[in-house]
Scaffold this motif. Sequence first.
Motif, PDB file in Angstrom:
ATOM      1  N   ALA A  33       1.613   1.312   2.580  1.00  0.00           N
ATOM      2  CA  ALA A  33       0.305   1.913   2.842  1.00  0.00           C
ATOM      3  C   ALA A  33      -0.719   0.794   2.931  1.00  0.00           C
ATOM      4  O   ALA A  33      -1.284   0.361   1.929  1.00  0.00           O
ATOM      5  CB  ALA A  33      -0.051   2.899   1.734  1.00  0.00           C
ATOM      6  N   MET A  34      -0.980   0.317   4.137  1.00  0.00           N
ATOM      7  CA  MET A  34      -1.719  -0.921   4.300  1.00  0.00           C
ATOM      8  C   MET A  34      -3.186  -0.814   3.909  1.00  0.00           C
ATOM      9  O   MET A  34      -3.868  -1.830   3.762  1.00  0.00           O
ATOM     10  CB  MET A  34      -1.587  -1.443   5.729  1.00  0.00           C
ATOM     11  N   LYS A  35      -3.708   0.409   3.681  1.00  0.00           N
ATOM     12  CA  LYS A  35      -5.112   0.566   3.312  1.00  0.00           C
ATOM     13  C   LYS A  35      -5.462  -0.159   2.011  1.00  0.00           C
ATOM     14  O   LYS A  35      -6.601  -0.562   1.822  1.00  0.00           O
ATOM     15  CB  LYS A  35      -5.455   2.055   3.174  1.00  0.00           C
ATOM     16  N   CYS A  36      -4.489  -0.325   1.105  1.00  0.00           N
ATOM     17  CA  CYS A  36      -4.841  -0.884  -0.205  1.00  0.00           C
ATOM     18  C   CYS A  36      -5.019  -2.391  -0.172  1.00  0.00           C
ATOM     19  O   CYS A  36      -5.709  -2.946  -1.025  1.00  0.00           O
ATOM     20  CB  CYS A  36      -3.833  -0.472  -1.272  1.00  0.00           C
ATOM     21  N   ASN A  37      -4.439  -3.066   0.800  1.00  0.00           N
ATOM     22  CA  ASN A  37      -4.703  -4.484   1.020  1.00  0.00           C
ATOM     23  C   ASN A  37      -4.125  -4.861   2.381  1.00  0.00           C
ATOM     24  O   ASN A  37      -2.924  -5.124   2.486  1.00  0.00           O
ATOM     25  CB  ASN A  37      -4.105  -5.361  -0.073  1.00  0.00           C
ATOM     26  N   PRO A  38      -4.960  -4.912   3.415  1.00  0.00           N
ATOM     27  CA  PRO A  38      -4.467  -5.175   4.766  1.00  0.00           C
ATOM     28  C   PRO A  38      -4.477  -6.651   5.144  1.00  0.00           C
ATOM     29  O   PRO A  38      -4.527  -6.974   6.339  1.00  0.00           O
ATOM     30  CB  PRO A  38      -5.451  -4.378   5.628  1.00  0.00           C
ATOM     31  N   HIS A  39      -4.435  -7.553   4.171  1.00  0.00           N
ATOM     32  CA  HIS A  39      -4.465  -8.978   4.490  1.00  0.00           C
ATOM     33  C   HIS A  39      -3.280  -9.324   5.395  1.00  0.00           C
ATOM     34  O   HIS A  39      -2.143  -8.896   5.169  1.00  0.00           O
ATOM     35  CB  HIS A  39      -4.420  -9.812   3.218  1.00  0.00           C
ATOM     36  N   GLN A  40      -3.550 -10.133   6.397  1.00  0.00           N
ATOM     37  CA  GLN A  40      -2.540 -10.436   7.412  1.00  0.00           C
ATOM     38  C   GLN A  40      -1.281 -11.053   6.826  1.00  0.00           C
ATOM     39  O   GLN A  40      -0.161 -10.733   7.254  1.00  0.00           O
ATOM     40  CB  GLN A  40      -3.133 -11.387   8.462  1.00  0.00           C
ATOM     41  N   ASP A  41      -1.421 -11.940   5.838  1.00  0.00           N
ATOM     42  CA  ASP A  41      -0.228 -12.590   5.279  1.00  0.00           C
ATOM     43  C   ASP A  41       0.643 -11.615   4.498  1.00  0.00           C
ATOM     44  O   ASP A  41       1.869 -11.771   4.431  1.00  0.00           O
ATOM     45  CB  ASP A  41      -0.634 -13.763   4.387  1.00  0.00           C
ATOM     46  N   ILE A  42       0.026 -10.611   3.899  1.00  0.00           N
ATOM     47  CA  ILE A  42       0.798  -9.571   3.206  1.00  0.00           C
ATOM     48  C   ILE A  42       1.593  -8.766   4.228  1.00  0.00           C
ATOM     49  O   ILE A  42       2.791  -8.514   4.053  1.00  0.00           O
ATOM     50  CB  ILE A  42      -0.121  -8.656   2.382  1.00  0.00           C
ATOM     51  N   LEU A  43       0.921  -8.375   5.317  1.00  0.00           N
ATOM     52  CA  LEU A  43       1.603  -7.604   6.357  1.00  0.00           C
ATOM     53  C   LEU A  43       2.741  -8.406   6.973  1.00  0.00           C
ATOM     54  O   LEU A  43       3.837  -7.879   7.205  1.00  0.00           O
ATOM     55  CB  LEU A  43       0.601  -7.200   7.441  1.00  0.00           C
ATOM     56  N   THR A  44       2.496  -9.684   7.220  1.00  0.00           N
ATOM     57  CA  THR A  44       3.527 -10.537   7.812  1.00  0.00           C
ATOM     58  C   THR A  44       4.723 -10.686   6.882  1.00  0.00           C
ATOM     59  O   THR A  44       5.886 -10.628   7.320  1.00  0.00           O
ATOM     60  CB  THR A  44       2.942 -11.924   8.138  1.00  0.00           C
ATOM     61  N   THR A  45       4.441 -10.869   5.597  1.00  0.00           N
ATOM     62  CA  THR A  45       5.521 -11.008   4.613  1.00  0.00           C
ATOM     63  C   THR A  45       6.369  -9.749   4.559  1.00  0.00           C
ATOM     64  O   THR A  45       7.612  -9.802   4.613  1.00  0.00           O
ATOM     65  CB  THR A  45       4.936 -11.307   3.221  1.00  0.00           C
ATOM     66  N   LEU A  46       5.732  -8.598   4.470  1.00  0.00           N
ATOM     67  CA  LEU A  46       6.476  -7.345   4.379  1.00  0.00           C
ATOM     68  C   LEU A  46       7.253  -7.066   5.661  1.00  0.00           C
ATOM     69  O   LEU A  46       8.399  -6.598   5.614  1.00  0.00           O
ATOM     70  CB  LEU A  46       5.521  -6.198   4.056  1.00  0.00           C
ATOM     71  N   VAL A 236      11.272   8.996   3.250  1.00  0.00           N
ATOM     72  CA  VAL A 236      10.453   7.783   3.244  1.00  0.00           C
ATOM     73  C   VAL A 236       9.493   7.830   2.063  1.00  0.00           C
ATOM     74  O   VAL A 236       9.148   8.901   1.552  1.00  0.00           O
ATOM     75  CB  VAL A 236       9.652   7.618   4.558  1.00  0.00           C
ATOM     76  N   VAL A 237       9.071   6.644   1.623  1.00  0.00           N
ATOM     77  CA  VAL A 237       8.005   6.518   0.627  1.00  0.00           C
ATOM     78  C   VAL A 237       6.915   5.631   1.214  1.00  0.00           C
ATOM     79  O   VAL A 237       7.167   4.829   2.120  1.00  0.00           O
ATOM     80  CB  VAL A 237       8.512   5.925  -0.708  1.00  0.00           C
ATOM     81  N   GLU A 238       5.703   5.774   0.683  1.00  0.00           N
ATOM     82  CA  GLU A 238       4.555   5.018   1.182  1.00  0.00           C
ATOM     83  C   GLU A 238       3.861   4.266   0.044  1.00  0.00           C
ATOM     84  O   GLU A 238       2.695   4.505  -0.266  1.00  0.00           O
ATOM     85  CB  GLU A 238       3.555   5.955   1.853  1.00  0.00           C
ATOM     86  N   PRO A 239       4.536   3.336  -0.607  1.00  0.00           N
ATOM     87  CA  PRO A 239       3.888   2.610  -1.704  1.00  0.00           C
ATOM     88  C   PRO A 239       2.820   1.655  -1.176  1.00  0.00           C
ATOM     89  O   PRO A 239       2.957   1.074  -0.093  1.00  0.00           O
ATOM     90  CB  PRO A 239       5.042   1.840  -2.344  1.00  0.00           C
ATOM     91  N   GLY A 240       1.770   1.501  -1.938  1.00  0.00           N
ATOM     92  CA  GLY A 240       0.749   0.503  -1.642  1.00  0.00           C
ATOM     93  C   GLY A 240       0.523  -0.352  -2.872  1.00  0.00           C
ATOM     94  O   GLY A 240       0.950  -1.492  -2.953  1.00  0.00           O
ATOM     95  N   ARG A 241      -0.118   0.259  -3.867  1.00  0.00           N
ATOM     96  CA  ARG A 241      -0.429  -0.418  -5.118  1.00  0.00           C
ATOM     97  C   ARG A 241       0.795  -1.076  -5.748  1.00  0.00           C
ATOM     98  O   ARG A 241       0.747  -2.212  -6.218  1.00  0.00           O
ATOM     99  CB  ARG A 241      -1.019   0.622  -6.082  1.00  0.00           C
ATOM    100  N   ALA A 242       1.925  -0.360  -5.752  1.00  0.00           N
ATOM    101  CA  ALA A 242       3.127  -0.870  -6.417  1.00  0.00           C
ATOM    102  C   ALA A 242       3.702  -2.096  -5.739  1.00  0.00           C
ATOM    103  O   ALA A 242       4.465  -2.844  -6.347  1.00  0.00           O
ATOM    104  CB  ALA A 242       4.188   0.230  -6.495  1.00  0.00           C
ATOM    105  N   LEU A 243       3.332  -2.340  -4.478  1.00  0.00           N
ATOM    106  CA  LEU A 243       3.836  -3.508  -3.768  1.00  0.00           C
ATOM    107  C   LEU A 243       2.935  -4.730  -3.911  1.00  0.00           C
ATOM    108  O   LEU A 243       3.418  -5.862  -3.893  1.00  0.00           O
ATOM    109  CB  LEU A 243       4.021  -3.192  -2.284  1.00  0.00           C
ATOM    110  N   VAL A 244       1.627  -4.517  -4.062  1.00  0.00           N
ATOM    111  CA  VAL A 244       0.723  -5.667  -3.986  1.00  0.00           C
ATOM    112  C   VAL A 244      -0.181  -5.879  -5.192  1.00  0.00           C
ATOM    113  O   VAL A 244      -0.728  -6.979  -5.358  1.00  0.00           O
ATOM    114  CB  VAL A 244      -0.160  -5.579  -2.717  1.00  0.00           C
ATOM    115  N   ALA A 245      -0.362  -4.895  -6.037  1.00  0.00           N
ATOM    116  CA  ALA A 245      -1.347  -5.034  -7.120  1.00  0.00           C
ATOM    117  C   ALA A 245      -1.027  -6.198  -8.040  1.00  0.00           C
ATOM    118  O   ALA A 245      -1.879  -7.054  -8.323  1.00  0.00           O
ATOM    119  CB  ALA A 245      -1.446  -3.738  -7.922  1.00  0.00           C
ATOM    120  N   GLU A 246       0.216  -6.251  -8.530  1.00  0.00           N
ATOM    121  CA  GLU A 246       0.579  -7.259  -9.517  1.00  0.00           C
ATOM    122  C   GLU A 246       0.541  -8.671  -8.940  1.00  0.00           C
ATOM    123  O   GLU A 246       0.453  -9.656  -9.683  1.00  0.00           O
ATOM    124  CB  GLU A 246       1.960  -6.953 -10.081  1.00  0.00           C
TER     125      GLU A 246
END
Length: 369
Positions: A33-46, A236-246
């Motif tokens: 769920a890219m709304k929680c942090n749409p930084h390009q490097d995060i998207l590229t990594t995932l 499907v699941v749509e995690p956001g916080r659980a992928l990037v918060a920590e």
Amino acid sequence: MMRTPALVMDLSVVEAAYRRFTTAMPSIAVHYAMKCNPHQDILTTLRSLGCRFEIASAPELDQLLALGVDPATVLYSNPIKPAAHIRDAYYGGVRSFAFDSLDEAAKLAALAPGSNVIVRLAALTTPSGVPSEGKFGVDPDTAVRLLAQARSLGLCPFGVTFHVGSQMLVPEAWRPPLVAVRRMMHQLADMGIFLQMVDLGGGFPAPYGAKPPPLERYAAVIENGLAGLPYPVRAVVEPGRALVAEAGTLTATVIGTAIRSGKRWIHLDAGAFNGFMESLETGNELRFPVSDSRGSAVRDRFQLTGPTCDSQDTILFDVELSADLSTGDLVHLGTAGAYTTAYASTFNGFEVPTVRCVSGSRLIEATVD
């Protein structure tokens, strides 16, 4: 000297979080769920790890297309969308759209003809750490009726989705919605409609203060619910916080201190409006792990507040930090990778955090907005 406020994202932590999902839920597709942090490097990594994506607007899709993401794999899960965004997403290649009203189905039929539609089911069962439900979703009977109406409009009644609430600490919260989905599938089968997908939404938690239940407990509840469905579907699941918060640590500078009514206040150059909006959303209950640059053995309790003149601009109450903390020192707030920079504004003229990405100890980039 570090310019603050500044968010450091460790992409190796993002990768580890994604691998935890694919290990715990190997048969379930992960859409970030890219709304929680749409930084390009995060998207590229995932993307490099095989993760798929969920969007809430056409501009978010533009970001993904620029990275080479296949639009056919993208889920547009916002149930109510501007007409121009539907049109742009459809021409961009998206073919799967959420909805929860007849009006939205009519818009999709006109602007995204023949698309797969996924009805949003209300899942008001268990309170979550960051309450977010109530705006979207319908009861099961209405959901069945909407899928049938969508079919009559030339759309493909593809699936059902729900969201149990953000920062959900109760794995069993997924059980009642899946029971409702099972009933819906039986009703729909009697109408000649067979679903192809169940979208289990997000809500998976990050560690703010207390450690949340292990992801395996969530997986067990979800797998059990899926096994009870009348026929197999794609899940499907749509995690956001659980992928990037920590992965995120936000560093702020102490710009002033005060004693008011016997309590010590620390004012930072980051607050609710330029990085910690979820402090307001949760009534200051979201306990970001906090440390400081002094690291003194003698401790005291502080009220941690932001730089603006708004009296609500407070991050945390009763935080233990170095007793000699003073103007110019740094405060580090952990688990800050989700909904910080994404929500941040320049309210009152204060800057939003810069972002620096690392992978372990390796710098990825210097500073970007």
